[in-house]
Design an enzyme around this catalytic site. Structure first.
Site, PDB file in Angstrom:
ATOM      1  N   ASP A  13       5.335  -2.819   5.386  1.00 38.85           N
ATOM      2  CA  ASP A  13       6.387  -2.268   4.508  1.00 38.85           C
ATOM      3  C   ASP A  13       5.766  -1.835   3.178  1.00 38.85           C
ATOM      4  O   ASP A  13       6.101  -2.355   2.113  1.00 38.85           O
ATOM      5  CB  ASP A  13       7.511  -3.294   4.278  1.00 38.85           C
ATOM      6  N   ASP A  18       0.426  -4.211   1.174  1.00 36.40           N
ATOM      7  CA  ASP A  18       0.323  -3.603   2.508  1.00 36.40           C
ATOM      8  C   ASP A  18      -0.674  -2.444   2.474  1.00 36.40           C
ATOM      9  O   ASP A  18      -1.482  -2.263   3.377  1.00 36.40           O
ATOM     10  CB  ASP A  18       1.674  -3.041   2.963  1.00 36.40           C
ATOM     11  N   ASN A  42       9.779  -4.046   1.250  1.00 32.21           N
ATOM     12  CA  ASN A  42       9.488  -3.785  -0.166  1.00 32.21           C
ATOM     13  C   ASN A  42      10.337  -2.642  -0.711  1.00 32.21           C
ATOM     14  O   ASN A  42      10.667  -2.599  -1.902  1.00 32.21           O
ATOM     15  CB  ASN A  42       8.006  -3.470  -0.338  1.00 32.21           C
ATOM     16  N   THR A 127       3.113  -7.505   8.277  1.00 26.32           N
ATOM     17  CA  THR A 127       3.043  -7.929   6.873  1.00 26.32           C
ATOM     18  C   THR A 127       4.330  -7.579   6.127  1.00 26.32           C
ATOM     19  O   THR A 127       4.336  -7.435   4.898  1.00 26.32           O
ATOM     20  CB  THR A 127       1.849  -7.264   6.159  1.00 26.32           C
ATOM     21  N   PHE A 166       9.482 -13.850   0.839  1.00 27.90           N
ATOM     22  CA  PHE A 166      10.280 -12.633   1.033  1.00 27.90           C
ATOM     23  C   PHE A 166      10.346 -12.161   2.483  1.00 27.90           C
ATOM     24  O   PHE A 166      11.433 -11.871   2.993  1.00 27.90           O
ATOM     25  CB  PHE A 166       9.709 -11.511   0.159  1.00 27.90           C
ATOM     26  N   ASN A 167       9.217 -12.012   3.175  1.00 29.48           N
ATOM     27  CA  ASN A 167       9.229 -11.442   4.526  1.00 29.48           C
ATOM     28  C   ASN A 167      10.095 -12.261   5.483  1.00 29.48           C
ATOM     29  O   ASN A 167      10.829 -11.701   6.292  1.00 29.48           O
ATOM     30  CB  ASN A 167       7.814 -11.341   5.102  1.00 29.48           C
ATOM     31  N   HIS A 239      -1.394 -10.348  -0.972  1.00 31.51           N
ATOM     32  CA  HIS A 239      -0.988 -11.129   0.196  1.00 31.51           C
ATOM     33  C   HIS A 239      -1.458 -10.526   1.529  1.00 31.51           C
ATOM     34  O   HIS A 239      -2.152 -11.174   2.316  1.00 31.51           O
ATOM     35  CB  HIS A 239       0.549 -11.215   0.270  1.00 31.51           C
ATOM     36  N   ASP A 240      -1.044  -9.279   1.778  1.00 34.87           N
ATOM     37  CA  ASP A 240      -1.208  -8.716   3.119  1.00 34.87           C
ATOM     38  C   ASP A 240      -2.664  -8.467   3.485  1.00 34.87           C
ATOM     39  O   ASP A 240      -3.041  -8.536   4.658  1.00 34.87           O
ATOM     40  CB  ASP A 240      -0.404  -7.407   3.226  1.00 34.87           C
TER      41      ASP A 240
HETATM   42  O1  RIB Z   1       6.080 -12.290  -0.081  1.00 36.72           O
HETATM   43  C1  RIB Z   1       5.041 -11.341  -0.061  1.00 36.72           C
HETATM   44  C2  RIB Z   1       5.236 -10.372   1.060  1.00 36.72           C
HETATM   45  O2  RIB Z   1       6.461  -9.657   0.883  1.00 36.72           O
HETATM   46  C3  RIB Z   1       4.147  -9.293   1.124  1.00 36.72           C
HETATM   47  O3  RIB Z   1       3.978  -8.877   2.444  1.00 36.72           O
HETATM   48  C4  RIB Z   1       4.737  -8.184   0.309  1.00 36.72           C
HETATM   49  O4  RIB Z   1       4.184  -6.906   0.665  1.00 36.72           O
HETATM   50  C5  RIB Z   1       6.175  -8.264   0.710  1.00 36.72           C
HETATM   51  O5  RIB Z   1       6.324  -7.581   1.954  1.00 36.72           O
HETATM   52 CA    CA Z   2       4.292  -6.489   2.952  1.00 41.29          CA
END
Ligand code: RIB
Ligand code: CA
Length: 310
Positions: A13, A18, A42, A127, A166-167, A239-240
């Protein structure tokens, strides 16, 4: 004899981190990126899809197919993270104007075809929210999937709420289906990715690494604004890219085989990944959960690979 490249489908996303994960994948000969699937998250699906297409153009890889995935969660209302990634979902540096189109197939059919035609089982790297993967599994099952290495969840952190990442929070029902699928799942959560802060020193290395390195540094400048304000950090957790790096080089992230259940009933703890780290229950392990990261080695790999893109 070097190992054959690992066939990968990237479900994302974009999204600043990403985007960095995608560039890392493109620069890594250990991987064969079969295709990209986009998701809401996102930003809206339309925006994340345009971002994915433009990123591939920017990297000179418009040959890699992109399929349009889920526009919203299985059951929950759509929420996007414009407060983190901006109105475009990739605010900050410029990208070339859109000149390509996504594949005509939807994400499920696209994924099924790539898996069917792959010479070996495929590694899926989600991701974003897990809606695409849940839909795929409901239609086609787990055959042909080697493993899933996902960015999401946390043992002891939350970034969308105090309880949830979040994901997973976006679509807890989808996540519950994925973690119950029996697939070989690796969960790269916030406990690990919060150790991957791209700060000024690495930014400087990236700026002297060339056009793409400068682009990544500029992505990080924008991505760091939210994290400075929220956490006081001098840098952003990419993160990703950690999830993608784990597919490239397994020694960077330390994992433990543990049970992970997803909270779907509670609103207070919606999307919590309940990780039985200390085996307090008899629930069988269903994931390799990330517990630590060799951050210096991760950033050394990232800079070295991004430099290859020129
Ligand atoms: O919480 C972080 C994740 O949520 C990452 O993948 C960021 O790109 C969002 O998608
Ligand atoms: Ca992401």
């Amino acid at each position: 004899m070097p190992n054959k490249p690992t066939p990968v489908i990237f479900d994302c996303d974009p999204g600043h981190d990403d985007a960095i994960a995608l560039l890392l994948a493109l620069a890594s000969p250990e991987l064969h990126l079969l295709g990209v699937v986009t998701s809401y998250g996102n930003q809206t699906l339309a925006k994340t899809t345009v971002n994915a297409l433009r990123l591939l153009q920017f990297a000179g890889r418009a040959d890699i197919p992109v399929a349009v995935g889920a526009a919203q969660p299985l059951q929950r209302a759509l929420e996007v993270a414009a407060h983190v990634h901006g109105e475009s979902g990739l605010d900050g540096p410029a990208l070339p104007p859109l000149a390509t189109q996504p594949a005509s197939q939807d994400a499920v059919a696209f994924t099924a075809q790539l898996i069917r035609s792959a010479a070996q089982p495929v590694t899926l790297v989600p991701t974003g929210p897990l809606t695409n993967l849940a839909r795929y599994l409901a239609a086609h099952g787990t055959a042909g999937i080697a493993r899933v290495v996902l960015m999401g969840g946390a043992i002891a952190e939350g970034n969308m709420t105090p309880a949830a990442e979040f994901n997973i929070w976006c679509d807890p029902e989808a996540a519950a289906q994925v973690f119950a699928s029996g697939l070989d799942i690796t969960m790269i959560g916030l406990d690990v990715t919060h150790k991957a802060l791209l700060g000024p020193a690495v930014e400087a290395q990236l700026r002297s690494a060339g056009r793409v390195g400068t682009f990544v540094a500029e992505l990080n400048v924008f991505f760091s604004v939210y994290h400075k304000h929220t956490y006081g950090w001098d840098g952003a957790p990419i993160h990703d890219a950690v999830a993608m790096a784990h597919v490239i080089r397994s020694g960077l992230v330390e994992t433990r085989a543990r049970n992970v259940e997803i909270e779907t009933a509670s609103e207070l703890c919606r999307g919590r990944t309940v990780v039985d780290l200390w085996r307090r229950t008899n629930r069988a392990p269903n994931a390799h959960v990330g517990v630590d990261l060799n951050a210096p080695a991760f950033f050394e790999l990232l800079v070295e690979r991004i430099t290859r893109l020129g």
